[in-house]
Design a protein around this motif. Structure first.
Motif, PDB file in Angstrom:
ATOM      1  N   ASP A   1       4.529  45.127  85.435  1.00 55.54           N
ATOM      2  CA  ASP A   1       5.832  45.696  85.104  1.00 55.54           C
ATOM      3  C   ASP A   1       6.932  44.667  85.380  1.00 55.54           C
ATOM      4  N   PRO A   2       7.570  44.121  84.345  1.00 54.72           N
ATOM      5  CA  PRO A   2       8.604  43.103  84.564  1.00 54.72           C
ATOM      6  C   PRO A   2       9.799  43.605  85.357  1.00 54.72           C
ATOM      7  N   LYS A   3       9.959  44.915  85.431  1.00 55.27           N
ATOM      8  CA  LYS A   3      11.075  45.485  86.187  1.00 55.27           C
ATOM      9  C   LYS A   3      10.993  45.140  87.669  1.00 55.27           C
ATOM     10  N   PHE A   4       9.768  44.892  88.171  1.00 50.37           N
ATOM     11  CA  PHE A   4       9.581  44.616  89.591  1.00 50.37           C
ATOM     12  C   PHE A   4       9.258  43.148  89.862  1.00 50.37           C
TER      13      PHE A   4
ATOM     14  N   LEU B   1       2.040  38.573  83.813  1.00 51.06           N
ATOM     15  CA  LEU B   1       1.773  38.913  85.207  1.00 51.06           C
ATOM     16  C   LEU B   1       2.903  38.369  86.070  1.00 51.06           C
ATOM     17  N   TYR B   2       3.478  39.218  86.916  1.00 43.45           N
ATOM     18  CA  TYR B   2       4.681  38.850  87.654  1.00 43.45           C
ATOM     19  C   TYR B   2       4.460  38.998  89.165  1.00 43.45           C
ATOM     20  N   LEU B   3       4.990  38.038  89.904  1.00 47.91           N
ATOM     21  CA  LEU B   3       5.007  38.129  91.357  1.00 47.91           C
ATOM     22  C   LEU B   3       6.011  39.201  91.767  1.00 47.91           C
ATOM     23  N   THR B   4       5.676  40.005  92.791  1.00 49.10           N
ATOM     24  CA  THR B   4       6.587  41.052  93.262  1.00 49.10           C
ATOM     25  C   THR B   4       7.176  40.674  94.617  1.00 49.10           C
TER      26      THR B   4
END
Length: 353
Positions: A316-319, A213-216
């Protein structure tokens, strides 16, 4: 009457060539012709009553429907202390995650809902971030009552547009010295700690690996006031994932309290049967899946100032955004430039939490 009078009346009738039967038919015909306008008048009255009844029924239906739409359940009030365990509500997931479930099966929401807690962030951390928010937001100001500041990209509301505070610092040749005065390493450390705590709590609540889980960059401080014009009507209903497709989870850290620091400004989920309301409270965290199952808005602030930190997370790790650095102007190009284009083409400012 005498017999002579009767005879005279009969003679008059006979002279006119009319029989008694014909005379009676003529009298009946006159009575029928008199009754016809009366019947038409009655029909008109009946039709008017029916039309009025239909109008009343429609009004009752509309009023009832409106009442159902605005029926409200308070999920968390400002006077509550939600310390031991969060308040949870599970809702049926929308189809907004179908694509994400194929690409990120262990991260995309399999069960959807919302939760509220007052024990995720400490009081000292909340106070520190409020000072950061006030310091950064003081550099700008939206014409519509809602001003935002994103530390990751430098996006700042200014009148009816956005500016970039890091670019402004570069252009004025103040660069790192002024940036360090604006946001210290301590400020950024607290910010990183808080966003990481909330990311992990979301992962635990929804049963997903926190590492996925990634912060955007659609993460920002917001200052909301009673707007003086119609620009940026921030109180509109919306769905976060429809505004920004890669967002999967949304969270809020409230930096002010409803009823004490401001009036209006409550956060409302617009559910099918009834609305569920969260009253902001200093240090309170609210989080939810970002799809159509959690359509929401927050009310127009009528007095005072409402501060909050919005954090959005993606599978999505891209964002994903990396940790903040004090020398942010040096890394503006590349990812930050890409995010800036997203902001200016489809800003989250106009109708977000």
């Amino acid at each position: 009457m005498s017999s002579d009078g009767l005879n005279r009346r009969e003679r008059v009738v006979n002279r006119n060539g009319d029989t008694n039967e014909e005379n009676m038919c003529r009298m009946v015909s006159r009575e029928v012709s008199l009754e016809r306008p009366q019947n038409q008048s009655i029909m008109k009255r009946v039709m008017s009553v029916m039309a009025l009844s239909i109008a009343i029924l429609l009004m009752i239906y509309y009023t009832t429907t409106q009442c159902n739409d605005t029926k409200e359940l308070v999920m968390a009030s400002a006077t509550q202390s939600i310390k031991d365990s969060p308040i949870r509500r599970q809702v049926m997931c929308s189809q907004d995650y179908n694509e994400d479930r194929v690409r990120f099966p262990s991260c995309a929401p399999q069960r959807c809902g919302r939760f509220v807690s007052d024990s995720v962030i400490t009081e000292s951390e909340t106070k520190h971030l409020l000072l950061v928010a006030k310091r950064g937001l003081s550099l700008g100001g939206s014409s519509g009552g809602s001003t935002i500041l994103c530390l990751h990209t430098g996006v700042l509301s200014m009148a009816n547009n956005f500016v970039n505070i890091y670019k402004l610092i570069e252009r004025t040749q103040r660069k790192e010295k002024d940036l360090k005065e604006l946001f210290t390493e301590k400020d950024l450390q607290v910010y990183r700690t808080v966003t990481n705590k909330i990311r992990k709590r979301i992962a635990i609540h929804f049963g997903i690996p926190s590492a996925q889980l990634y912060l955007t960059a659609h993460t920002f401080f917001r200052r909301a006031k009673n707007p003086q014009n119609k620009y940026n009507e921030y109180w509109r209903r919306h769905v976060d994932k429809q505004n920004v497709k890669f967002v999967d989870f949304t969270s809020l850290l409230y930096l002010s309290t409803y009823g004490a620091d401001f009036s209006g400004g409550r956060f409302i989920f617009t559910d099918e049967m009834s609305n569920q309301t969260i009253e902001p409270k200093f240090g309170r965290v609210a989080a939810f899946t970002s799809g159509s199952e959690n359509e929401h808005f927050f009310e127009r602030v009528t007095s005072g100032t409402r501060y909050a930190l919005l954090m959005t997370f993606t599978c999505d790790p891209k964002f994903a955004v990396n940790g903040l650095q004090v020398d942010m102007p040096k890394v503006w190009h590349g990812f930050a430039a890409m995010v800036w284009r997203i902001w200016t083409s489809n800003p989250f400012d106009g109708n977000s939490v």
